[in-house]
Design a protein around this motif. Sequence first.
Motif, PDB file in Angstrom:
ATOM      1  N   GLU A 114      61.106  29.705 -75.590  1.00 56.04           N
ATOM      2  CA  GLU A 114      61.931  28.507 -75.442  1.00 56.04           C
ATOM      3  C   GLU A 114      61.420  27.645 -74.287  1.00 56.04           C
ATOM      4  N   PHE A 115      61.235  26.352 -74.563  1.00 52.85           N
ATOM      5  CA  PHE A 115      60.824  25.411 -73.522  1.00 52.85           C
ATOM      6  C   PHE A 115      61.785  24.226 -73.514  1.00 52.85           C
ATOM      7  N   ARG A 116      62.108  23.759 -72.320  1.00 53.84           N
ATOM      8  CA  ARG A 116      62.997  22.607 -72.159  1.00 53.84           C
ATOM      9  C   ARG A 116      62.328  21.553 -71.290  1.00 53.84           C
ATOM     10  N   GLN A 117      62.477  20.301 -71.697  1.00 51.01           N
ATOM     11  CA  GLN A 117      61.954  19.212 -70.888  1.00 51.01           C
ATOM     12  C   GLN A 117      63.096  18.602 -70.088  1.00 51.01           C
ATOM     13  N   LEU A 118      63.058  18.816 -68.790  1.00 53.75           N
ATOM     14  CA  LEU A 118      64.053  18.243 -67.893  1.00 53.75           C
ATOM     15  C   LEU A 118      63.564  18.384 -66.466  1.00 53.75           C
ATOM     16  N   ASP A 119      64.212  17.658 -65.573  1.00 53.68           N
ATOM     17  CA  ASP A 119      63.905  17.732 -64.147  1.00 53.68           C
ATOM     18  C   ASP A 119      64.991  18.568 -63.476  1.00 53.68           C
ATOM     19  N   ALA A 120      64.672  19.795 -63.134  1.00 53.32           N
ATOM     20  CA  ALA A 120      65.671  20.704 -62.572  1.00 53.32           C
ATOM     21  C   ALA A 120      66.205  20.211 -61.229  1.00 53.32           C
ATOM     22  N   LEU A 121      65.435  19.401 -60.519  1.00 52.32           N
ATOM     23  CA  LEU A 121      65.895  18.876 -59.240  1.00 52.32           C
ATOM     24  C   LEU A 121      66.947  17.797 -59.427  1.00 52.32           C
ATOM     25  N   GLU A 122      66.797  16.998 -60.491  1.00 52.25           N
ATOM     26  CA  GLU A 122      67.697  15.876 -60.726  1.00 52.25           C
ATOM     27  C   GLU A 122      68.773  16.188 -61.765  1.00 52.25           C
ATOM     28  N   ALA A 127      59.924  19.575 -52.383  1.00 52.19           N
ATOM     29  CA  ALA A 127      60.562  19.882 -53.667  1.00 52.19           C
ATOM     30  C   ALA A 127      61.135  21.294 -53.666  1.00 52.19           C
ATOM     31  N   LEU A 128      60.420  22.237 -53.073  1.00 53.27           N
ATOM     32  CA  LEU A 128      60.898  23.617 -53.033  1.00 53.27           C
ATOM     33  C   LEU A 128      62.125  23.765 -52.139  1.00 53.27           C
ATOM     34  N   LYS A 129      62.182  22.973 -51.078  1.00 49.94           N
ATOM     35  CA  LYS A 129      63.355  23.018 -50.206  1.00 49.94           C
ATOM     36  C   LYS A 129      64.610  22.604 -50.961  1.00 49.94           C
ATOM     37  N   ARG A 130      64.428  21.837 -52.015  1.00 42.96           N
ATOM     38  CA  ARG A 130      65.558  21.448 -52.863  1.00 42.96           C
ATOM     39  C   ARG A 130      65.737  22.415 -54.023  1.00 42.96           C
ATOM     40  N   ALA A 131      64.619  22.873 -54.606  1.00 42.03           N
ATOM     41  CA  ALA A 131      64.693  23.686 -55.821  1.00 42.03           C
ATOM     42  C   ALA A 131      65.271  25.074 -55.572  1.00 42.03           C
ATOM     43  N   LEU A 132      64.857  25.738 -54.500  1.00 40.80           N
ATOM     44  CA  LEU A 132      65.302  27.109 -54.277  1.00 40.80           C
ATOM     45  C   LEU A 132      66.806  27.208 -54.023  1.00 40.80           C
ATOM     46  N   PRO A 133      67.405  26.315 -53.221  1.00 46.96           N
ATOM     47  CA  PRO A 133      68.868  26.377 -53.089  1.00 46.96           C
ATOM     48  C   PRO A 133      69.591  26.099 -54.409  1.00 46.96           C
ATOM     49  N   ILE A 134      69.041  25.197 -55.231  1.00 50.06           N
ATOM     50  CA  ILE A 134      69.641  24.926 -56.540  1.00 50.06           C
ATOM     51  C   ILE A 134      69.626  26.189 -57.393  1.00 50.06           C
ATOM     52  N   CYS A 135      68.493  26.878 -57.417  1.00 51.09           N
ATOM     53  CA  CYS A 135      68.378  28.115 -58.191  1.00 51.09           C
ATOM     54  C   CYS A 135      69.347  29.171 -57.686  1.00 51.09           C
ATOM     55  N   ASP A 136      69.444  29.288 -56.371  1.00 51.33           N
ATOM     56  CA  ASP A 136      70.311  30.305 -55.787  1.00 51.33           C
ATOM     57  C   ASP A 136      71.769  30.029 -56.127  1.00 51.33           C
ATOM     58  N   GLU A 137      72.162  28.765 -56.058  1.00 51.86           N
ATOM     59  CA  GLU A 137      73.558  28.403 -56.331  1.00 51.86           C
ATOM     60  C   GLU A 137      73.876  28.508 -57.819  1.00 51.86           C
ATOM     61  N   LEU A 138      72.941  28.090 -58.657  1.00 50.83           N
ATOM     62  CA  LEU A 138      73.197  28.036 -60.096  1.00 50.83           C
ATOM     63  C   LEU A 138      73.086  29.402 -60.759  1.00 50.83           C
ATOM     64  N   LYS A 182      66.384  14.741 -44.136  1.00 52.47           N
ATOM     65  CA  LYS A 182      65.493  13.768 -44.770  1.00 52.47           C
ATOM     66  C   LYS A 182      66.083  13.171 -46.037  1.00 52.47           C
ATOM     67  N   ALA A 183      66.984  13.905 -46.697  1.00 50.72           N
ATOM     68  CA  ALA A 183      67.446  13.522 -48.028  1.00 50.72           C
ATOM     69  C   ALA A 183      68.035  12.122 -48.107  1.00 50.72           C
ATOM     70  N   PRO A 184      68.970  11.723 -47.209  1.00 50.91           N
ATOM     71  CA  PRO A 184      69.533  10.381 -47.345  1.00 50.91           C
ATOM     72  C   PRO A 184      68.490   9.282 -47.257  1.00 50.91           C
ATOM     73  N   ALA A 185      67.558   9.405 -46.313  1.00 51.81           N
ATOM     74  CA  ALA A 185      66.515   8.387 -46.169  1.00 51.81           C
ATOM     75  C   ALA A 185      65.604   8.364 -47.394  1.00 51.81           C
ATOM     76  N   ARG A 186      65.293   9.568 -47.933  1.00 54.81           N
ATOM     77  CA  ARG A 186      64.423   9.630 -49.102  1.00 54.81           C
ATOM     78  C   ARG A 186      65.064   8.962 -50.310  1.00 54.81           C
ATOM     79  N   GLU A 187      66.340   9.272 -50.554  1.00 62.92           N
ATOM     80  CA  GLU A 187      67.001   8.708 -51.720  1.00 62.92           C
ATOM     81  C   GLU A 187      67.243   7.211 -51.548  1.00 62.92           C
ATOM     82  N   ALA A 188      67.580   6.804 -50.320  1.00 67.22           N
ATOM     83  CA  ALA A 188      67.779   5.372 -50.088  1.00 67.22           C
ATOM     84  C   ALA A 188      66.494   4.599 -50.332  1.00 67.22           C
TER      85      ALA A 188
END
Length: 355
Positions: free
Chosen positions: A139-147, A174-185, A234-240
Amino acid sequence: MREAWWLHSQAPGEVDISLRAGDRVVAKKIGVGTVAAVHGESAAVMVADPRCPAIPRAHQVRTSQLTRVYGDGIVVCAETEPFRLLAATQLRSEDVVVELGSAYGDASTVLAKHCARVIGVDTSQSAVAAAREAHPDIEFRQLDALEEPHLLADLAGVCTVVFVDIGGNRELDALKRALPICDELFAPRLVCVKSRSLHAAAEAHAEQHGGLARGALPGACAWWEDMIADEQLKAPAREAKRYHNAGQVDGASRFTRYPLAYVPEAAPDGSSRQICRFWNYGVCQKGDACHYDHQHCHHCLRDGHRAKNCPVDGPLKLRRAQAEAGAPAAAARDLGYEQSHRPADGSHRNGRDAA
């Protein structure tokens, strides 16, 4: 995040010089066992005998054929070959694996041989299409796990192991965002990461704290919490920066929040599809491949324009009434601005929704 972190650099055929008696290992051709003793280039490995599991048999195995089983935690490697070796040696038959950055499915095929199920995830439409064609049984899925982590919510409580291979020039961020997402989800028992930048950062930390202890990273939890804290700053400045220009209307920044911070809205055409907030407030990188609605404005629910170019002001309830009644945009500006729809920080401009 877990306390146990290991750095893995062993490639197939290489010797893990840190092997000790008592280590759980995978021995090529004979399976999982326990090291009884190490003698130079060979080791005595006790492996359960299928005919009599209570009495393990001793096997003499070259140490170059042994790979340590790390157990629960996070294992980081820098190169492809060690990553594939982890895929072949660290899984249990009942594991369900989510692979972030599956690309063309090369590592997915290795994973699939050693677990119950693999779900490959990648942002590239062409890579996912090629992977599906080459490996139809995976199974393969096309999506952005960060977003779009919510698109993996069906695997919460199911996924037990995550393999991560996020490349690019900003892979550490990207990993600083991805690993917490994985841990929480998922709360997986094991996470294996291929990243040169994370491996290098972990090595630098280890050198400052007495070196690695047989591959284990000292003070890993506190170190990673500091890394995450740095990313959150860094996140607020990056997204802004990412969405400021996309949200310009007549030279004034009208929508400055991250797209997913806006409340989901269904398209008013009866399709029940959600309106794409990235397309409305920023940039949808999926383009025509996006499963969400790219026809309607998320702000006023009309078609023909995006929220970042919407001429309509006012709270959502009134905007919806206008959309249904076909009221002109000019009338909307006379409807005012409800206090309940002001941003949490109280910021607004000229009565317009600055959220």
